[in-house]
Enzyme design. Structure first.
Site, mmCIF file in Angstrom:
data_model
loop_
_atom_site.group_PDB
_atom_site.id
_atom_site.type_symbol
_atom_site.label_atom_id
_atom_site.label_comp_id
_atom_site.label_asym_id
_atom_site.label_seq_id
_atom_site.Cartn_x
_atom_site.Cartn_y
_atom_site.Cartn_z
ATOM 1 N N TYR A 157 0.759 -1.148 -0.177
ATOM 2 C CA TYR A 157 -0.076 -0.087 -0.067
ATOM 3 C C TYR A 157 0.889 1.070 0.209
ATOM 4 C CZ TYR A 157 -4.283 2.393 0.748
ATOM 5 O OH TYR A 157 -5.632 3.253 0.628
ATOM 6 N N LYS A 164 -3.315 8.895 2.826
ATOM 7 C CA LYS A 164 -4.550 8.358 3.496
ATOM 8 C C LYS A 164 -4.538 8.915 4.988
ATOM 9 C CE LYS A 164 -7.390 6.278 0.405
ATOM 10 N NZ LYS A 164 -8.162 6.953 -0.182
#
Ligand code: 0WD
Length: 261
Positions: A157, A164
């Protein structure tokens, strides 16, 4: 009485009928909201127009590439002609180049990848709010979609986790700034869903399977379940909630990695 009667909500981030934004639009429509849509580029235009016909009678479908301030400003200039005032938007947009979403974070991150991930996936949320602030009603709700990679190291990720984290703090600062105007800002931290964006993450299938087996509810969440929470956050039922990150992940985030002994 439906939850979102008389609410006008703009939905971004639909790429196809697997998109999280599609599931959200479906539920907002079910709850009586009047919807407008954006599409990212010409390739997606007719698909989003078709989806708009399913979920909206207003037929407002406008282009917006959040990489460009000009495009964001133009979106709201056009929307204002139809909706001088509206009740919020769904921000379901994220992007990082594919080479950033695999392997060793430190070796693979680049300045350009870092900048793109942050500007498209986090700045765009406040960039949109900035451009439409004077069109938002005093019971508006802005909702974005985040992922647990913001506060945990999730293989592959990588830089999107940092973006995020930025998006979640963005949510809090936006909530702080716009709360006095009656504008609430929240994030939904969704469990993994197979979509176009997630298919760019290396080994996403294993991630889905891991979530499914570790989650207290022993399955992955659906876009409808994410949509239900988005509808709640857009509705006046959540009028006391702002600046929050609400997990819709079947409880995955509360479980430790220690297996039963
Ligand atoms: O497992 C998942 N799918 C999760 C997704 C778990 C947790 C969170 N999320 C987040 C994503 O990070 C994203 O913020 O949910 C949001 C929506 O993602 P999605 O539904 O998984 O992805 P997808 O169906 O691919 O839609 C994302 C869309 C883009 O699709 P394309 O294929 O064109 O990249 O984001 C939009 C676009 O429609 N998008 C943009 N829109 C305007 N301007 C831009 C841009 N520059 N870049 C991407």
């Amino acid at each position: 009485m439906l939850l979102l009667n008389n609410k006008r909500i703009l939905v971004t981030g639909i790429a196809n009928n697997r998109s999280i934004a599609y599931g959200i639009a479906q539920v907002l429509h079910r709850e009586g909201a009047n919807l407008a849509f954006t599409y990212h580029n010409d390739r997606l235009k007719s698909r989003v127009q078709d989806i708009s016909r399913l979920f909206s009678s207003s037929n407002i479908v406008l282009p917006c590439d959040v990489a460009s301030d000009e495009s964001i400003v133009k979106l709201f200039m056009e929307l204002k002609k139809e909706w001088p005032l509206f009740d919020g938007f769904i921000h379901a947009i994220a992007f990082a180049p594919g080479d950033q979403l695999q392997g060793d974070y430190v070796n693979n991150v680049t300045r350009t990848g870092f900048e793109i991930a942050h500007t498209i996936s986090s700045y765009s949320f406040v960039g949109m709010a900035k451009a439409c602030r004077n069109m938002l009603s005093d019971s508006s709700s802005l909702v974005t979609i985040t992922y647990a990679g913001s506060n945990r190291v999730i293989p592959n990720y990588n830089v999107m986790g940092l973006a995020k984290a930025s998006l979640e703090t963005n949510t809090k600062y936006m909530a702080g700034a716009m709360g006095p105007e009656g504008i609430r800002v929240n994030a939904i931290s969704a469990g993994p869903v197979r979509t176009l964006a997630s298919s760019g993450i290396l080994n996403f299938r294993q991630m889905l399977s891991h979530h499914k087996h570790k989650s207290p509810i022993r399955r992955n969440v659906t876009v409808e379940e994410i949509g239900n929470v988005a509808a709640f956050l857009c509705s006046d039922l959540s009028s006391g909630i702002t600046g929050e990150v609400i997990y819709v992940d079947g409880g995955f985030n509360i479980v430790s990695d220690v297996d039963t002994v």
